[in-house]
Enzyme design. Structure first.
Site, PDB file in Angstrom:
ATOM      1  N   GLU A 143      -1.110  -1.231  -4.811  1.00 59.50           N
ATOM      2  CA  GLU A 143      -2.337  -0.465  -5.019  1.00 59.50           C
ATOM      3  C   GLU A 143      -2.113   0.600  -6.080  1.00 59.50           C
ATOM      4  O   GLU A 143      -1.084   1.283  -6.095  1.00 59.50           O
ATOM      5  CB  GLU A 143      -2.795   0.193  -3.717  1.00 59.50           C
TER       6      GLU A 143
ATOM      7  N   ASP B  58       0.887  -1.168   0.000  1.00 53.24           N
ATOM      8  CA  ASP B  58       0.000   0.000   0.000  1.00 53.24           C
ATOM      9  C   ASP B  58       0.922   1.213   0.000  1.00 53.24           C
ATOM     10  O   ASP B  58       1.439   1.602   1.047  1.00 53.24           O
ATOM     11  CB  ASP B  58      -0.879  -0.030   1.253  1.00 53.24           C
TER      12      ASP B  58
ATOM     13  N   ASP C 261      -2.029   0.666   8.877  1.00 54.07           N
ATOM     14  CA  ASP C 261      -1.563   0.830   7.500  1.00 54.07           C
ATOM     15  C   ASP C 261      -1.239  -0.511   6.844  1.00 54.07           C
ATOM     16  O   ASP C 261      -1.294  -0.646   5.624  1.00 54.07           O
ATOM     17  CB  ASP C 261      -0.292   1.695   7.464  1.00 54.07           C
TER      18      ASP C 261
END
EC number: 3.1.21.10
Lengths: 175, 175
Positions: free
Chosen positions: B68, B7, B141
């Site tokens: 992502e 991410d 996260d």
């Protein structure tokens, strides 16, 4: 001082290498445009760009690298690729242990033409003149990369004076 | 199949490593959050991120990497850093010779929760459950990175079926 300038892009990435000292005419060393195929997959495109930039840094041995700063106001369709290409360019310089400086387009325009809002034709004309070239760089993508390198040299490798100049331009006090 | 999900972010970059096969529960291998100092200069931040991701790929030896996809609709102030971080992440996988796949946030949400518009709490709850963890991943996260890895495994390492599912969700016929 030898500087490698990068105008980042995923489909066309301009690279210009210039030698000089602040306040004196600069000399062209080389310029290139690194291209990757828009139909190719992103990982392969970033890999090719990384290799090409790493090779150009190794070949030309600049003392520093100047990269155009990307803004989200750019074309939304291409801005993500441009931002990723700029990340790869900054990384290529940093991995070689070189100082890397980023400049906004208007900072570069102000440094080269005296106006932060100069158009592409004016920028190309000034780069051609400043490097005493017989004709404009071809392809034109290279001109912005050369302008970045000249800008960085003239500012003595630091951004502070340029940022101040750009601020003056924005306040309307340009030459 | 072992997948490393990323991410991307410049200040906090989530990394999750998961093992599994399509249609069966996955197993957590590890998760990390790579942090760089917002007060540090961009070249150094990108260099630290590149080293950390390259080390994590070498340490965990995934068979593929899932990252992502960044959109310009994100927070304009941070989107450029996020895009640059995503470029570094894709490059880290490609440089290791691994296949790298990108997924949109809604594709990942649809794969994990059945809804492309699931919120963060729902995603974290599902990741915790799917990996049979005693408590949610901390820091949070890491949950998105783990979700990316699970999504990639369940889709058998290809995006095509998932893209079709996401399209169905968009057309209002979820699951």
């Amino acid at each position: 001082m030898r500087v490698l300038g990068v105008d980042p892009g995923l489909t066309r990435c301009g690279v210009g290498v210039v030698e000089g000292v602040p306040g004196r005419p600069c000399t062209l060393v080389a310029y290139h445009v690194v291209r990757t195929d828009p139909d190719d997959e992103l990982p392969h495109r970033l890999l090719l760009l990384d290799r090409a930039l790493t090779d150009l840094v190794a070949e030309h041995r600049p003392e520093s690298v100047a990269v155009e700063r990307v803004f989200s106001q750019h074309n939304v369709r291409t801005v993500m690729g441009t931002a990723q290409a700029s990340g790869i360019a900054v990384l290529a310089g940093a991995r070689a242990g070189l100082p890397v400086q980023t400049y906004t387009p208007s900072e570069v325009k102000a440094a080269i033409t005296g106006s932060g809002t100069a158009d592409k034709a004016q920028m190309t004309a000034m780069v051609t003149r400043l490097l005493r070239l017989a004709e404009p760089p071809k392809p034109a993508d290279a001109a912005d990369a050369l302008a970045l390198a000249i800008c960085h040299i003239w500012r003595g490798g630091t951004r502070s004076k340029l940022a101040a100049a750009a601020d003056r331009v924005r306040r309307g006090g340009a030459r």
